[in-house]
Write an enzyme that holds these catalytic residues in place. Structure first.
Site, PDB file in Angstrom:
ATOM      1  N   LYS A  35     -45.719 -36.987 -10.503  1.00 29.85           N
ATOM      2  CA  LYS A  35     -45.103 -35.667 -10.636  1.00 29.85           C
ATOM      3  C   LYS A  35     -45.470 -35.104 -11.997  1.00 29.85           C
ATOM      4  O   LYS A  35     -45.314 -35.785 -13.021  1.00 29.85           O
ATOM      5  CB  LYS A  35     -43.586 -35.817 -10.503  1.00 29.85           C
ATOM      6  CG  LYS A  35     -42.812 -34.551 -10.818  1.00 29.85           C
ATOM      7  CD  LYS A  35     -41.356 -34.727 -10.468  1.00 29.85           C
ATOM      8  CE  LYS A  35     -40.519 -33.578 -10.982  1.00 29.85           C
ATOM      9  NZ  LYS A  35     -39.140 -33.619 -10.482  1.00 29.85           N
TER      10      LYS A  35
HETATM   11  C1  5RP Z   1     -37.388 -34.756 -14.963  1.00 22.52           C
HETATM   12  C2  5RP Z   1     -37.364 -34.670 -13.497  1.00 22.52           C
HETATM   13  C3  5RP Z   1     -36.550 -33.638 -12.922  1.00 22.52           C
HETATM   14  O1  5RP Z   1     -36.212 -33.991 -11.628  1.00 22.52           O
HETATM   15  C4  5RP Z   1     -37.413 -32.440 -13.034  1.00 22.52           C
HETATM   16  O2  5RP Z   1     -37.189 -31.867 -14.259  1.00 22.52           O
HETATM   17  C5  5RP Z   1     -37.332 -31.492 -11.877  1.00 22.52           C
HETATM   18  O3  5RP Z   1     -36.498 -30.516 -12.084  1.00 22.52           O
HETATM   19  P1  5RP Z   1     -36.901 -29.053 -12.525  1.00 22.52           P
HETATM   20  O4  5RP Z   1     -37.681 -28.469 -11.391  1.00 22.52           O
HETATM   21  O5  5RP Z   1     -35.571 -28.402 -12.721  1.00 22.52           O
HETATM   22  O6  5RP Z   1     -37.714 -29.160 -13.768  1.00 22.52           O
HETATM   23  O7  5RP Z   1     -38.013 -35.387 -12.807  1.00 22.52           O
HETATM   24  O8  5RP Z   1     -36.629 -35.844 -15.306  1.00 22.52           O
END
Ligand code: 5RP
Length: 292
Positions: free
Chosen positions: A205
């Site tokens: 991610k």
């Molecule tokens: C960081 C993450 C969160 O789940 C991520 O920040 C996703 O949330 P957003 O779209 O609000 O940034 O993995 O710890």
């Protein structure tokens, strides 16, 4: 400089060439994994589109009851029809999600800091593999802080989770962290995503960035894109579209869904981009019509 003779210095991402090692499995880099891994990855990535809409609501693990997530018990049932995967903590999942729901689960397993800390990069693995097995999760998510003070700890956390996950066929999702003082350049994201994939994560991610197609090409596992801070819906949908166009296999958005005035419609509109190849403009028009 004789030793530089013949050295290739220009990178070549071969952007027009698809990933060459997919076999006949729909998840990048997973063709050689076993049945259990493939089954779980198929609960995350839709076998027809190859893509996923993940809903990240794990923010409470360091931010407490952030706006929009005060009552996850009320929010989640509205979103459920429009998402493929819930990404949350075991506390939130066990207390607020009915076990009979039929979606994928990405369980956040690293933690160790809170908003009260300046440096968030010091984490531990806070969930036993046995608990992940008991909850029958589809992957375990570990935050990775490349270039931060806690880099060694987070690489250790990631590696431990990958080692345990491999034992029981539970995939690992490596999450690129962006701390307060960390760079957000394409060079940084390319470095971090490739390190995470090379260490053995099955999904990475990260954030959308310039030259995103190069980042995707150089990462041998699927990329899902984080939403980041709340944007106007039109802008967030365009970013989602650009991510999919650039080769992301999904979105893992939090605030851009749960801080919208219309979270369910926002999740549905993202699904149109992810699974039905809507453009950002088409998804925005869909969202606008739904929320008139
Ligand atoms: C960081 C993450 C969160 O789940 C991520 O920040 C996703 O949330 P957003 O779209 O609000 O940034 O993995 O710890």
């Amino acid at each position: 400089m004789a030793d530089l003779e013949g050295l290739k210095v220009e990178k070549n991402y071969h952007l027009s060439e698809p990933f060459a090692a997919d076999g006949n499995f729909h998840v990048k880099g997973a063709a050689n994994l076993d049945w259990g891994m493939k089954k779980r990855l198929s609960s995350i990535f839709n076998p027809t589109s190859g893509n996923t809409v993940m809903f990240a609501f794990d923010h409470g693990y360091f931010m407490g009851s952030v706006s929009g997530l005060e009552r996850i018990d009320l929010l989640l049932p509205k979103l459920m029809p429009h998402i493929d995967v819930l990404m949350g903590t075991r506390g939130a999942l066990r207390t607020s999600v009915k076990p009979g729901f039929r979606k994928g689960v990405a369980l956040r397993v690293s933690s160790g800091s809170s908003m009260l800390n300046d440096d968030l990069s010091h984490e531990v693995v806070a969930v036993d593999i046995e608990d992940a097995i008991r909850m029958d999760v589809d992957c375990m998510a570990v935050q990775v802080f490349i270039g931060a003070e806690g880099q060694l700890e987070s690489i250790d956390n990631l590696s431990k989770v990958i080692n345990m996950g491999s034992r029981y066929s539970i995939p690992t999702l490596g999450v690129v962290a962006v701390g307060k003082n960390m760079e957000r350049t394409d060079q940084y994201f390319k470095l971090a995503t490739r390190i995470i994939a090379e260490l053995g994560a099955n999904i990475v991610k990260t954030y959308y960035c310039d030259k995103f197609d190069e980042l995707v090409a150089a990462c041998p596992v699927p990329i899902v894109v984080a939403g980041g801070k709340k944007l106007a819906e039109k802008e967030a949908l365009e970013m989602a579209y650009q991510s999919i166009q650039g080769g992301a296999r999904g979105l893992d958005m939090g605030r851009n869904i749960f801080q919208s005035y219309h979270p369910a419609e926002m999740a549905e509109s993202i699904g149109k981009i992810v699974h039905e190849r809507f453009t950002g403009k088409e998804a925005w028009e869909f969202y606008r019509d739904k929320t008139k």
